[in-house]
Design an enzyme around this catalytic site. Structure first.
Site, mmCIF file in Angstrom:
data_model
loop_
_atom_site.group_PDB
_atom_site.id
_atom_site.type_symbol
_atom_site.label_atom_id
_atom_site.label_comp_id
_atom_site.label_asym_id
_atom_site.label_seq_id
_atom_site.Cartn_x
_atom_site.Cartn_y
_atom_site.Cartn_z
ATOM 1 N N ASP A 1 19.072 39.308 -0.935
ATOM 2 C CA ASP A 1 18.022 40.134 -0.267
ATOM 3 C C ASP A 1 18.953 40.601 1.196
ATOM 4 O O ASP A 1 20.122 39.973 1.428
ATOM 5 C CB ASP A 1 16.699 39.766 0.222
ATOM 6 C CG ASP A 1 16.772 38.343 0.691
ATOM 7 O OD1 ASP A 1 17.767 38.190 1.646
ATOM 8 O OD2 ASP A 1 16.102 37.160 0.388
ATOM 9 N N ASP B 1 0.863 -1.235 0.077
ATOM 10 C CA ASP B 1 0.086 0.151 -0.037
ATOM 11 C C ASP B 1 0.869 1.297 -0.179
ATOM 12 O O ASP B 1 0.253 2.321 0.193
ATOM 13 C CB ASP B 1 -0.917 0.007 1.178
ATOM 14 C CG ASP B 1 -0.120 0.043 2.463
ATOM 15 O OD1 ASP B 1 1.135 -0.166 2.479
ATOM 16 O OD2 ASP B 1 -0.899 0.148 3.616
ATOM 17 N N ARG C 1 10.674 48.420 -7.497
ATOM 18 C CA ARG C 1 9.429 48.178 -8.425
ATOM 19 C C ARG C 1 9.329 49.241 -9.434
ATOM 20 O O ARG C 1 9.303 50.608 -9.100
ATOM 21 C CB ARG C 1 8.082 47.966 -7.648
ATOM 22 C CG ARG C 1 7.181 48.008 -8.497
ATOM 23 C CD ARG C 1 5.894 47.040 -7.858
ATOM 24 N NE ARG C 1 6.184 45.781 -7.608
ATOM 25 C CZ ARG C 1 6.120 44.639 -8.445
ATOM 26 N NH1 ARG C 1 5.861 44.784 -9.686
ATOM 27 N NH2 ARG C 1 6.698 43.581 -7.935
ATOM 28 N N HIS D 1 17.003 27.755 7.982
ATOM 29 C CA HIS D 1 16.497 28.927 7.377
ATOM 30 C C HIS D 1 16.660 30.037 8.322
ATOM 31 O O HIS D 1 16.803 31.363 8.246
ATOM 32 C CB HIS D 1 15.215 28.689 6.379
ATOM 33 C CG HIS D 1 14.826 29.973 5.807
ATOM 34 N ND1 HIS D 1 15.605 30.586 4.792
ATOM 35 C CD2 HIS D 1 13.845 30.702 6.221
ATOM 36 C CE1 HIS D 1 14.954 32.001 4.665
ATOM 37 N NE2 HIS D 1 13.962 31.990 5.302
ATOM 38 N N ARG E 1 11.051 26.739 6.462
ATOM 39 C CA ARG E 1 10.840 28.051 6.228
ATOM 40 C C ARG E 1 9.122 28.318 6.438
ATOM 41 O O ARG E 1 8.751 29.418 6.628
ATOM 42 C CB ARG E 1 10.732 28.248 4.576
ATOM 43 C CG ARG E 1 12.267 28.337 4.187
ATOM 44 C CD ARG E 1 12.113 28.458 2.623
ATOM 45 N NE ARG E 1 12.002 27.002 1.962
ATOM 46 C CZ ARG E 1 12.070 26.992 0.695
ATOM 47 N NH1 ARG E 1 12.233 27.633 -0.061
ATOM 48 N NH2 ARG E 1 11.924 25.605 0.142
ATOM 49 N N GLN E 2 8.526 27.456 7.190
ATOM 50 C CA GLN E 2 7.007 27.598 7.403
ATOM 51 C C GLN E 2 7.340 27.888 8.818
ATOM 52 O O GLN E 2 6.963 27.113 9.669
ATOM 53 C CB GLN E 2 6.196 26.691 7.064
ATOM 54 C CG GLN E 2 6.040 26.356 5.656
ATOM 55 C CD GLN E 2 5.277 25.211 5.291
ATOM 56 O OE1 GLN E 2 4.024 24.979 5.885
ATOM 57 N NE2 GLN E 2 5.752 24.302 4.274
ATOM 58 N N ASP F 1 22.977 32.212 -1.280
ATOM 59 C CA ASP F 1 21.893 32.163 -0.546
ATOM 60 C C ASP F 1 21.893 30.801 0.423
ATOM 61 O O ASP F 1 22.811 30.073 0.106
ATOM 62 C CB ASP F 1 20.810 32.174 -1.433
ATOM 63 C CG ASP F 1 19.444 32.878 -0.745
ATOM 64 O OD1 ASP F 1 19.370 32.943 0.523
ATOM 65 O OD2 ASP F 1 18.391 33.026 -1.490
ATOM 66 N N LYS G 1 15.503 45.324 -4.623
ATOM 67 C CA LYS G 1 14.532 45.133 -5.656
ATOM 68 C C LYS G 1 13.653 46.602 -5.654
ATOM 69 O O LYS G 1 13.340 47.098 -4.555
ATOM 70 C CB LYS G 1 13.483 44.197 -4.926
ATOM 71 C CG LYS G 1 12.689 43.687 -6.237
ATOM 72 C CD LYS G 1 11.761 42.543 -5.859
ATOM 73 C CE LYS G 1 12.136 41.225 -5.498
ATOM 74 N NZ LYS G 1 11.193 40.359 -5.066
HETATM 75 C C1 R5P Z 1 14.050 32.522 1.277
HETATM 76 O O1 R5P Z 1 13.932 32.978 2.005
HETATM 77 C C2 R5P Z 1 15.345 31.757 0.903
HETATM 78 O O2 R5P Z 1 16.432 32.313 1.794
HETATM 79 C C3 R5P Z 1 15.705 31.651 -0.535
HETATM 80 O O3 R5P Z 1 16.125 33.213 -0.775
HETATM 81 C C4 R5P Z 1 14.479 31.299 -1.311
HETATM 82 O O4 R5P Z 1 14.073 29.761 -0.810
HETATM 83 C C5 R5P Z 1 15.058 31.100 -2.807
HETATM 84 O O5 R5P Z 1 13.860 30.739 -3.575
HETATM 85 P P1 R5P Z 1 13.724 30.672 -5.047
HETATM 86 O O6 R5P Z 1 14.980 29.755 -5.739
HETATM 87 O O7 R5P Z 1 12.350 29.760 -5.311
HETATM 88 O O8 R5P Z 1 13.890 32.014 -5.797
#
Ligand code: R5P
Length: 285
Positions: A158, A34, A183, A119, A86-87, A207, A181
């Site tokens: 960021d 299963d 806009r 994270h 991340r959650q 990152d 960033k």
């Molecule tokens: C988000 O806060 C993480 O530090 C990464 O910047 C993020 O997960 C990158 O996501 P993606 O590759 O989907 O742009």
């Protein structure tokens, strides 16, 4: 002490066992008709280190089963990549705090937890055992040195990743910054380094996670148009979901550098050394 691992963390577990001059316990994995997971672990030691990245739901269930199978041994848990981390906050009424749910489930029955570039370090408080986080920033910096780039700029996508970029950059004494960033209108955004100019420089974007690759792919296009000579992408955890590798290469990324917390073809940096060092000490309650 012996090392034991779930199926998707075999390479890092083996590297760690070698660094610790020990062996990896054999585990037979299978499924019932299963689809339910099953496993049988070989002979354990009094002290066992579990290495298990929570890369997906199957890995999560396997980890829960493995912890239970190791009952009776003094267990330390290494979570190289912690999915769901991340959650880490509830935004809407009725949502779970998934990072807490996962942290609590996987720390039951273990005496210590070690994460790698989690994270959000605040998540460590959710573990039911003493927990600490280690960083591969220096290891990534060391790998970048081997590329022999001329005056590279290390850029965080960021501001949140700026401290990490600074630690990577400190290895080579390179300049670092973060992208901002702006806009331009309803559809368009521009991404430029807050302070530095990338003109005539190679750039390494660093990152903690590359997931869809969207953030870095967009940034790469902008950086080339601002005169960057080469753009590299580097992260600790190469989640690389939904065609991310292709997306990044198509965006002109020269190479992707990630670690073996998630086992990928571009895992060029190993977390084994840092984890091995961390295991020399123990965090007490
Ligand atoms: C988000 O806060 C993480 O530090 C990464 O910047 C993020 O997960 C990158 O996501 P993606 O590759 O989907 O742009």
């Amino acid at each position: 002490m012996k090392v034991i691992c779930t199926e998707k963390s075999q390479i890092l577990a083996t590297r760690l066992a070698r660094a610790q001059k020990t062996t990896v316990v054999d585990v037979k994995y299978s499924r019932f008709p299963d689809g339910e997971s099953y496993l049988v672990a070989g002979e354990l030691d009094d002290e066992t280190v579990i290495v298990s990245s929570v890369v997906d739901n199957d890995a999560f269930v396997q980890l829960l089963l493995l912890i239970d199978a190791c009952e009776g041994s003094d267990l330390r848990l290494v979570i190289p990549y912690m999915g769901y981390a991340r959650q880490d906050r509830k935004i809407r009424q009725g949502e779970p705090l998934s990072a807490r749910a996962v942290a609590q489930a996987i720390s039951r029955g273990v005496s210590e937890c070690i994460t790698v570039n989690i994270h959000e370090p605040d998540v460590l408080r959710f573990f039911g055992a003493p927990a600490r986080n280690i960083s591969l920033a220096k290891d990534i910096g060391t790998y970048i040195s081997t590329l022999n780039l001329k005056n590279p700029l290390i850029l965080a996508p960021d501001e949140g990743a700026l401290a990490f970029a600074g630690q990577v950059a400190s290895v080579g004494g390179w300049e670092f910054d973060h992208l901002e960033k702006t806009r331009l209108n309803g559809e368009q955004v521009s991404m430029t380094p807050k302070v530095l100019s990338v003109e005539s420089h190679p750039v390494v974007i660093v990152d903690d996670i590359i997931s869809t690759g969207g953030t870095i792919a967009t940034s790469a296009g902008m950086l080339y148009s601002q005169g960057a000579t080469d753009v590299y992408a580097s992260c600790v955890h190469g989640v690389l979901t939904g065609g991310a590798y292709v997306r990044l290469m198509e965006a002109g990324i020269r190479d992707i550098i990630c670690s073996d917390t998630i086992e990928r073809g571009c895992s060029k940096v190993s977390a084994a050394g840092q984890i091995s060092d961390a295991l020399k000490t123990r965090k007490k309650r």
